[in-house]
Design a protein around this motif. Structure first.
Motif, PDB file in Angstrom:
ATOM      1  N   HIS A   8       0.878  -1.182   0.000  1.00 44.19           N
ATOM      2  CA  HIS A   8       0.000   0.000   0.000  1.00 44.19           C
ATOM      3  C   HIS A   8       0.908   1.223   0.000  1.00 44.19           C
ATOM      4  O   HIS A   8       1.466   1.596   1.038  1.00 44.19           O
ATOM      5  CB  HIS A   8      -0.912  -0.017   1.236  1.00 44.19           C
ATOM      6  N   HIS A  36      -4.319   6.107  -5.596  1.00 43.26           N
ATOM      7  CA  HIS A  36      -5.780   6.240  -5.511  1.00 43.26           C
ATOM      8  C   HIS A  36      -6.392   6.336  -6.904  1.00 43.26           C
ATOM      9  O   HIS A  36      -5.901   7.084  -7.761  1.00 43.26           O
ATOM     10  CB  HIS A  36      -6.148   7.546  -4.795  1.00 43.26           C
ATOM     11  N   GLU A  82      -5.547   1.693  -5.264  1.00 41.79           N
ATOM     12  CA  GLU A  82      -6.476   1.807  -4.134  1.00 41.79           C
ATOM     13  C   GLU A  82      -7.786   2.350  -4.679  1.00 41.79           C
ATOM     14  O   GLU A  82      -7.830   3.467  -5.207  1.00 41.79           O
ATOM     15  CB  GLU A  82      -5.912   2.717  -3.038  1.00 41.79           C
ATOM     16  N   SER A 108     -11.223   0.228  -0.586  1.00 43.93           N
ATOM     17  CA  SER A 108     -11.179   1.142   0.557  1.00 43.93           C
ATOM     18  C   SER A 108     -12.525   1.810   0.771  1.00 43.93           C
ATOM     19  O   SER A 108     -13.136   2.308  -0.170  1.00 43.93           O
ATOM     20  CB  SER A 108     -10.144   2.247   0.319  1.00 43.93           C
ATOM     21  N   HIS A 110     -13.820   4.959   2.278  1.00 43.94           N
ATOM     22  CA  HIS A 110     -13.403   6.279   2.758  1.00 43.94           C
ATOM     23  C   HIS A 110     -14.600   7.139   3.120  1.00 43.94           C
ATOM     24  O   HIS A 110     -14.452   8.246   3.637  1.00 43.94           O
ATOM     25  CB  HIS A 110     -12.584   7.020   1.688  1.00 43.94           C
ATOM     26  N   SER A 152      -8.537  -2.448   2.734  1.00 43.51           N
ATOM     27  CA  SER A 152      -7.516  -1.715   3.490  1.00 43.51           C
ATOM     28  C   SER A 152      -8.057  -1.134   4.804  1.00 43.51           C
ATOM     29  O   SER A 152      -9.255  -1.070   5.025  1.00 43.51           O
ATOM     30  CB  SER A 152      -6.974  -0.561   2.643  1.00 43.51           C
ATOM     31  N   HIS A 153      -7.131  -0.705   5.584  1.00 45.61           N
ATOM     32  CA  HIS A 153      -7.350   0.024   6.855  1.00 45.61           C
ATOM     33  C   HIS A 153      -8.736  -0.146   7.513  1.00 45.61           C
ATOM     34  O   HIS A 153      -9.478   0.819   7.685  1.00 45.61           O
ATOM     35  CB  HIS A 153      -7.018   1.508   6.706  1.00 45.61           C
ATOM     36  N   ASP A 219       0.823   2.454   3.663  1.00 44.24           N
ATOM     37  CA  ASP A 219       0.019   3.620   3.251  1.00 44.24           C
ATOM     38  C   ASP A 219       0.923   4.858   3.114  1.00 44.24           C
ATOM     39  O   ASP A 219       0.530   5.982   3.431  1.00 44.24           O
ATOM     40  CB  ASP A 219      -1.112   3.893   4.246  1.00 44.24           C
TER      41      ASP A 219
HETATM   42 ZN    ZN Z   1      -7.208   4.821   2.059  1.00 47.88          ZN
END
Ligand code: ZN
Ligand code: ZN
Length: 258
Positions: A8, A36, A82, A108, A110, A152-153, A219
């Motif tokens: 990432h 992104h 991403e 992701s 967001h 992710s995250h 990231d």
């Molecule tokens: Zn992200």
């Protein structure tokens, strides 16, 4: 350091070349670049509500830069992206990705129902807990969508929302079980590890309980941030009893032993 990959990383503040150089210097064996999708000019009008982090790229320009950086010796470079998971826009977003030779795609979340939850928002407890539950619901949808290699995250909601739901561990386990069922990895994310390590520890525990595949990604938004939390991430994985890290090539999963 036993973690030899970082899946990432972002290039728009620097370049693919600089990020790969940094990864080499830090002794990584495999680097996954994952700009992104909202930084790509072709996708911009669908995702124009997301603030740009650097100069606008295009898919061919980005991909060519990654492939050129892949010629540097001593490190394997993998092409990723991403990708925002937004239920009302997923068909259009996924359409942009077709026809390119991705090694991996990161899903992701967001935003929640139109709200960017990492922005400066004030929560009260009831609203905060509700948002966490909706966040987990969207993460599970992202996992089972079939679009992504990893999600992710998964605890990023904590950045601005401290109102953890009472059944947080159950939610993490439900997500981890769904990810294991779908053979999609969950990410141990460097930003999260540095910001709220206790929460990432709970995520790792949920992954270990469910034998969920795990990816490690810094990231990084700047070359110096590549592998930025790998020492701490390694300790978290070790404590949870996780001994394998997932990586991808041509969208096929591989795993290496720590
Ligand atoms: Zn992200
Ligand atoms: Zn990112």
């Amino acid at each position: 350091m036993k973690i030899k990959s970082d899946f990432h990383s972002h290039v728009s503040h620097s370049s693919a070349h600089q990020v790969v150089e940094a990864a080499r210097e830090k002794g990584l064996r495999v680097l996954g670049l994952s700009e992104h999708i909202f930084e790509m000019g072709e996708a911009r009008h669908t995702l124009e509500h997301l603030p740009l982090e650097g100069p606008l790229l295009t898919f061919p320009v980005y991909i060519e830069a990654v492939h050129a950086a892949a010629h540097l010796p001593g490190i394997d470079v993998r092409l990723g992206m991403e990708v925002d998971f937004i239920p009302a826009k997923n068909d259009v977003i996924q359409g942009y990705l077709q026809g390119f030779p991705w090694d991996f795609l990161i899903g992701s979340v967001h935003e929640i129902d139109g709200e960017q939850f990492e922005s400066e928002k004030k929560w009260d407890r009831a609203e905060g807990e509700r948002s966490w539950l909706r966040y987990f619901e969207l993460l599970r949808q992202a996992v089972s969508s079939g679009y992504f290699s990893l999600v992710s995250h998964p605890v990023r909601m904590r950045r601005k929302n401290p109102y953890l739901p009472p059944l947080l561990d159950e939610e993490l386990e439900r997500l981890a079980a769904e990810a294991a069922r779908c053979d999609v990895a969950l990410e141990i994310n460097g930003y999260d590890v540095l910001s709220y390590p206790g929460l990432v520890r709970r995520l790792a525990r949920a992954c270990a309980l469910n034998a969920t595949p795990v990816s490690v990604g810094s990231d990084a938004h700047f070359p110096r941030e590549v592998a930025q939390a790998h020492t701490q991430s390694e300790a978290i994985l070790q404590e949870a009893g996780i001994t394998k890290v997932r990586i991808w090539k041509n969208r096929v999963a591989e795993e290496y032993q720590l």
